[in-house]
Design an enzyme around this catalytic site. Structure first.
Site, PDB file in Angstrom:
ATOM      1  N   ARG A 126     156.469 -50.155  99.228  1.00  0.00           N
ATOM      2  CA  ARG A 126     155.222 -49.768  98.545  1.00  0.00           C
ATOM      3  C   ARG A 126     155.462 -48.863  97.343  1.00  0.00           C
ATOM      4  O   ARG A 126     154.574 -48.642  96.537  1.00  0.00           O
ATOM      5  CB  ARG A 126     154.280 -49.085  99.559  1.00  0.00           C
ATOM      6  CG  ARG A 126     153.739 -50.044 100.616  1.00  0.00           C
ATOM      7  CD  ARG A 126     153.102 -49.308 101.787  1.00  0.00           C
ATOM      8  NE  ARG A 126     154.085 -48.843 102.768  1.00  0.00           N
ATOM      9  CZ  ARG A 126     153.784 -48.173 103.877  1.00  0.00           C
ATOM     10  NH1 ARG A 126     152.524 -47.859 104.138  1.00  0.00           N
ATOM     11  NH2 ARG A 126     154.732 -47.784 104.712  1.00  0.00           N
ATOM     12  N   GLY A 146     162.059 -51.211 112.058  1.00  0.00           N
ATOM     13  CA  GLY A 146     161.024 -50.259 112.463  1.00  0.00           C
ATOM     14  C   GLY A 146     161.573 -48.896 112.813  1.00  0.00           C
ATOM     15  O   GLY A 146     162.790 -48.713 112.977  1.00  0.00           O
ATOM     16  N   GLY A 177     161.992 -38.937 106.537  1.00  0.00           N
ATOM     17  CA  GLY A 177     162.496 -38.503 105.223  1.00  0.00           C
ATOM     18  C   GLY A 177     161.455 -38.562 104.130  1.00  0.00           C
ATOM     19  O   GLY A 177     161.685 -38.075 103.029  1.00  0.00           O
ATOM     20  N   ASP A 178     160.271 -39.123 104.423  1.00  0.00           N
ATOM     21  CA  ASP A 178     159.252 -39.256 103.374  1.00  0.00           C
ATOM     22  C   ASP A 178     158.095 -38.274 103.553  1.00  0.00           C
ATOM     23  O   ASP A 178     157.020 -38.478 103.003  1.00  0.00           O
ATOM     24  CB  ASP A 178     158.728 -40.705 103.294  1.00  0.00           C
ATOM     25  CG  ASP A 178     157.973 -41.160 104.536  1.00  0.00           C
ATOM     26  OD1 ASP A 178     157.984 -40.441 105.559  1.00  0.00           O
ATOM     27  OD2 ASP A 178     157.358 -42.247 104.481  1.00  0.00           O
ATOM     28  N   ARG A 206     168.885 -23.593  78.354  1.00  0.00           N
ATOM     29  CA  ARG A 206     169.568 -24.681  79.067  1.00  0.00           C
ATOM     30  C   ARG A 206     170.621 -24.160  80.047  1.00  0.00           C
ATOM     31  O   ARG A 206     170.940 -22.974  80.047  1.00  0.00           O
ATOM     32  CB  ARG A 206     170.155 -25.638  78.036  1.00  0.00           C
ATOM     33  CG  ARG A 206     169.037 -26.374  77.279  1.00  0.00           C
ATOM     34  CD  ARG A 206     169.583 -27.209  76.143  1.00  0.00           C
ATOM     35  NE  ARG A 206     170.639 -28.084  76.594  1.00  0.00           N
ATOM     36  CZ  ARG A 206     171.530 -28.657  75.775  1.00  0.00           C
ATOM     37  NH1 ARG A 206     171.467 -28.438  74.471  1.00  0.00           N
ATOM     38  NH2 ARG A 206     172.468 -29.443  76.252  1.00  0.00           N
ATOM     39  N   LYS A 251     172.287 -22.823  75.036  1.00  0.00           N
ATOM     40  CA  LYS A 251     173.006 -23.628  76.032  1.00  0.00           C
ATOM     41  C   LYS A 251     174.321 -22.961  76.401  1.00  0.00           C
ATOM     42  O   LYS A 251     175.052 -22.536  75.514  1.00  0.00           O
ATOM     43  CB  LYS A 251     173.280 -25.009  75.448  1.00  0.00           C
ATOM     44  CG  LYS A 251     173.910 -25.961  76.421  1.00  0.00           C
ATOM     45  CD  LYS A 251     174.948 -26.844  75.761  1.00  0.00           C
ATOM     46  CE  LYS A 251     176.319 -26.279  75.957  1.00  0.00           C
ATOM     47  NZ  LYS A 251     177.403 -27.131  75.492  1.00  0.00           N
ATOM     48  N   ASN A 311     178.859 -25.998  67.506  1.00  0.00           N
ATOM     49  CA  ASN A 311     179.844 -25.956  68.595  1.00  0.00           C
ATOM     50  C   ASN A 311     180.515 -27.299  68.841  1.00  0.00           C
ATOM     51  O   ASN A 311     181.466 -27.383  69.584  1.00  0.00           O
ATOM     52  CB  ASN A 311     179.176 -25.464  69.886  1.00  0.00           C
ATOM     53  CG  ASN A 311     178.023 -26.344  70.309  1.00  0.00           C
ATOM     54  OD1 ASN A 311     177.357 -26.960  69.460  1.00  0.00           O
ATOM     55  ND2 ASN A 311     177.770 -26.432  71.599  1.00  0.00           N
ATOM     56  N   SER A 345     170.045 -14.657  58.125  1.00  0.00           N
ATOM     57  CA  SER A 345     169.308 -15.900  58.369  1.00  0.00           C
ATOM     58  C   SER A 345     170.066 -17.116  57.859  1.00  0.00           C
ATOM     59  O   SER A 345     170.853 -17.012  56.915  1.00  0.00           O
ATOM     60  CB  SER A 345     167.952 -15.829  57.655  1.00  0.00           C
ATOM     61  OG  SER A 345     167.181 -14.823  58.250  1.00  0.00           O
ATOM     62  N   ARG A 404     179.259 -18.442  50.910  1.00  0.00           N
ATOM     63  CA  ARG A 404     178.329 -19.356  50.249  1.00  0.00           C
ATOM     64  C   ARG A 404     178.646 -19.330  48.754  1.00  0.00           C
ATOM     65  O   ARG A 404     179.287 -18.386  48.271  1.00  0.00           O
ATOM     66  CB  ARG A 404     176.884 -18.954  50.506  1.00  0.00           C
ATOM     67  CG  ARG A 404     176.550 -17.602  49.956  1.00  0.00           C
ATOM     68  CD  ARG A 404     175.114 -17.219  50.225  1.00  0.00           C
ATOM     69  NE  ARG A 404     174.777 -16.055  49.431  1.00  0.00           N
ATOM     70  CZ  ARG A 404     174.170 -14.967  49.899  1.00  0.00           C
ATOM     71  NH1 ARG A 404     173.829 -14.874  51.165  1.00  0.00           N
ATOM     72  NH2 ARG A 404     173.887 -13.985  49.092  1.00  0.00           N
TER      73      ARG A 404
HETATM   74  C1  UD1 Z   1     154.810 -43.855 110.011  1.00  0.00           C
HETATM   75  C2  UD1 Z   1     154.245 -43.885 111.444  1.00  0.00           C
HETATM   76  C3  UD1 Z   1     152.772 -43.530 111.401  1.00  0.00           C
HETATM   77  C4  UD1 Z   1     152.608 -42.142 110.767  1.00  0.00           C
HETATM   78  C5  UD1 Z   1     153.278 -42.065 109.393  1.00  0.00           C
HETATM   79  C6  UD1 Z   1     153.333 -40.624 108.934  1.00  0.00           C
HETATM   80  C7  UD1 Z   1     155.516 -45.510 112.746  1.00  0.00           C
HETATM   81  C8  UD1 Z   1     155.551 -46.870 113.318  1.00  0.00           C
HETATM   82  N1  UD1 Z   1     154.442 -45.206 112.047  1.00  0.00           N
HETATM   83  O1  UD1 Z   1     154.154 -44.858 109.260  1.00  0.00           O
HETATM   84  O2  UD1 Z   1     152.236 -43.510 112.729  1.00  0.00           O
HETATM   85  O3  UD1 Z   1     151.214 -41.830 110.676  1.00  0.00           O
HETATM   86  O4  UD1 Z   1     154.636 -42.533 109.447  1.00  0.00           O
HETATM   87  O5  UD1 Z   1     153.817 -40.542 107.624  1.00  0.00           O
HETATM   88  O6  UD1 Z   1     156.425 -44.738 112.975  1.00  0.00           O
HETATM   89  N2  UD1 Z   1     162.276 -45.987 108.490  1.00  0.00           N
HETATM   90  C9  UD1 Z   1     163.559 -46.271 108.901  1.00  0.00           C
HETATM   91  N3  UD1 Z   1     163.828 -47.511 109.401  1.00  0.00           N
HETATM   92  C10 UD1 Z   1     162.879 -48.485 109.524  1.00  0.00           C
HETATM   93  C11 UD1 Z   1     161.563 -48.170 109.109  1.00  0.00           C
HETATM   94  C12 UD1 Z   1     161.279 -46.922 108.611  1.00  0.00           C
HETATM   95  O7  UD1 Z   1     164.444 -45.433 108.819  1.00  0.00           O
HETATM   96  O8  UD1 Z   1     163.220 -49.587 109.990  1.00  0.00           O
HETATM   97  C13 UD1 Z   1     161.994 -44.637 107.935  1.00  0.00           C
HETATM   98  C14 UD1 Z   1     161.482 -44.638 106.493  1.00  0.00           C
HETATM   99  O9  UD1 Z   1     162.540 -44.520 105.557  1.00  0.00           O
HETATM  100  C15 UD1 Z   1     160.577 -43.410 106.455  1.00  0.00           C
HETATM  101  C16 UD1 Z   1     160.094 -43.273 107.912  1.00  0.00           C
HETATM  102  O10 UD1 Z   1     160.979 -44.029 108.713  1.00  0.00           O
HETATM  103  O11 UD1 Z   1     161.255 -42.243 106.059  1.00  0.00           O
HETATM  104  C17 UD1 Z   1     158.660 -43.749 108.090  1.00  0.00           C
HETATM  105  O12 UD1 Z   1     158.575 -45.129 107.715  1.00  0.00           O
HETATM  106  P1  UD1 Z   1     157.320 -45.690 106.925  1.00  0.00           P
HETATM  107  O13 UD1 Z   1     157.539 -47.160 106.715  1.00  0.00           O
HETATM  108  O14 UD1 Z   1     157.024 -44.865 105.768  1.00  0.00           O
HETATM  109  O15 UD1 Z   1     156.192 -45.530 108.040  1.00  0.00           O
HETATM  110  P2  UD1 Z   1     154.628 -45.297 107.793  1.00  0.00           P
HETATM  111  O16 UD1 Z   1     154.005 -46.589 107.502  1.00  0.00           O
HETATM  112  O17 UD1 Z   1     154.443 -44.205 106.833  1.00  0.00           O
HETATM  113 MG    MG Z   2     155.653 -43.259 105.475  1.00  0.00          MG
END
Ligand code: UD1
Ligand code: MG
Length: 433
Positions: free
Chosen positions: A15, A80, A103-104, A316, A334, A369, A388, A423
């Site tokens: 997505r 999953g 991780g998200d 920088r 820098k 530089n 200047s 100069r």
């Molecule tokens: C998931 C939850 C949902 C929750 C939401 C919160 C499940 C089935 N659903 O949905 O209930 O409300 O998070 O944000 O758990 N990932 C893997 N391997 C896979 C699939 C996913 O490592 O095969 C990891 C993804 O990288 C991600 C995390 O698991 O970091 C969640 O996956 P994502 O597909 O984002 O699940 P959601 O649809 O957000």
């Molecule tokens: Mg998610």
């Protein structure tokens, strides 16, 4: 009790519509997976595992760079979230509890994780972090009984009309004893609309086995997950709100908080004033009583107390500004050290330089530089005055108490107490009529 943390980061992230893995997209100028790893480290977890996909070379490199102690576990097929944890089967043998993080979800707080740990201590076999949302989007819905015990998590895709109406959502974070977690996971199936092995199905299975399943509340803002670019922009926004509040409560004045942008590691001292429209890239450390005027952009620099910067200053990486330095408008610096009370007030470029105490760099001065092949250094000692519009061609060593005439191009070193002019002499001639 020993604690393990497993972080899921193997998902396809479809997505996001991106060529890069989802968890490598930045929040506060660092890949969002950093925040889950940071939480695990703050909890002093004995074992930290991150589940990644086979091809995730960039994630692997990023994590190795963060810490060599993190266990990288490959989920060969993305079947999953439940399947992802099963790929980390070696964690079944780790003593104590496992906390699962996604991780998200970069905004989860340490307080919420501590609340989950407390829930386990109070007798929950499995505890899940949940939140109430006015708009529960596509989060998993959490069904509870009349005693508020967590009975089941229904994924959005599989929810009935009634279940869609549930406002209590799954954050994705949970805790259980490692043996119990894996024994529950061994029993999940993929007979759902996505044909995935859902981690969330363990809640129903745990209830069937008579285990004590609880949920712990957290705020919707911290549980927000990133699934698409809109989510990413909302999470970044919330991250900035959090950082601004943190700066304000640390005694920093933000004249217009909504136009001050922070990085994950920005440090600012007390009584420092930040005017509107200032951006802090990574690695900025600012001490007390500094003034950063509008439209300044700072990265990787150390700014000591009583420094004034801007407006429109660009600082920088690898720059150190000592106490009382003044950097004015349209100045770029820098990888340079400016000692106490140095002034560079207008339109200048300082690169690969060292400037001694109380020296003054005039408007339009350029440190040349780079000779097209390599970078060279320029050192200027104390109490020196650069007029200047001077071009200083590196490498150069310029002494104490030197004066350089305006408009000079300096290619040779200058000793202490010398006046240098480089100069062509001005000639004034009578015009022919
Ligand atoms: C998931 C939850 C949902 C929750 C939401 C919160 C499940 C089935 N659903 O949905 O209930 O409300 O998070 O944000 O758990 N990932 C893997 N391997 C896979 C699939 C996913 O490592 O095969 C990891 C993804 O990288 C991600 C995390 O698991 O970091 C969640 O996956 P994502 O597909 O984002 O699940 P959601 O649809 O957000
Ligand atoms: Mg998610």
């Amino acid at each position: 009790m020993p604690l393990s943390v497993l972080i899921l980061a193997a998902g396809k992230g479809t997505r996001m519509n991106s060529n890069y893995p989802k968890v490598l997209h930045n929040v506060g100028n660092i890949p969002m997976i950093y925040y889950s790893i940071d939480l695990a480290q703050k909890l002093n977890a004995t074992n930290i595992g991150v589940v990644i996909s086979e091809k995730a070379v960039e994630i692997r490199n990023f994590i190795k760079h963060l810490s060599k102690k993190i266990d990288l576990i490959v989920q060969s097929k993305q079947l999953g979230t439940g399947h992802a944890i099963l790929s980390a089967k070696k964690f079944e043998k780790k003593a104590g509890d496992v906390i699962i993080l996604y991780g998200d979800c970069p905004l989860i707080s340490i307080d919420s994780l501590n609340n989950l740990i407390i829930s386990r201590k109070k007798g929950a076999d499995l505890a899940v972090l949940g939140f109430v949302a006015d708009n529960p989007k596509q989060y998993g819905r959490m069904a509870v009984d009349e005693n508020n015990n967590l009975k089941k998590i229904i994924e959005f895709k599989d929810a009935t009309k009634d279940e869609i109406g549930i406002k209590l959502c799954n954050s994705g974070v949970m805790i259980a004893n490692s043996k119990i977690l894996f024994s529950l996971l061994n029993k999940i199936r993929n007979n759902n609309s996505a044909q995935e092995f859902y981690l969330t199905d363990i809640v129903y299975n745990a209830n069937k086995e008579g285990l004590n399943v609880q949920y712990v509340n957290c705020s919707e803002l911290e549980a927000q997950g990133v699934n698409n670019r809109k989510d990413l922009s909302e999470v970044e926004n919330q991250f900035q709100v959090n950082k601004r509040l943190e700066a304000l409560s640390n005694g920093v004045t933000l004249k217009d908080p909504s136009s001050t942008y922070f990085s994950y590691d920005t440090e600012i001292g007390k009584d420092t004033i930040i005017e509107p429209n200032v951006t802090f890239g990574t690695g900025v450390k600012i001490k007390n009583d500094v003034v950063v005027k509008s439209f300044s952009y700072l990265e990787g620099c150390e700014v000591n107390s009583n420094v004034t910067l801007g407006p429109f200053a660009r600082i920088r990486p690898k720059t150190i500004l000592d106490k009382g330095v003044k950097v004015g408008n349209f100045v770029e610096i820098k990888q340079s050290n400016l000692s106490q009370n140095v002034k560079v007030n207008h339109l200048a470029y300082i690169g690969d330089g060292k400037i001694g105490e109380n020296s003054n760099i005039g408007a339009g001065t350029i440190f040349c530089n780079y000779d097209g092949y390599s970078k060279n250094e320029i050192t200027i000692s104390n109490d020196t005055f650069v007029g200047s519009n001077v071009s200083l061609v590196a490498p150069l060593e310029i002494g104490n108490n030197v004066v350089i005439g305006a408009g000079s191009t300096i290619t040779n070193d200058i000793k202490n107490n010398e006046l240098s002019i480089g100069r062509t002499r001005q000639i004034n001639k009578k015009r022919k009529k």
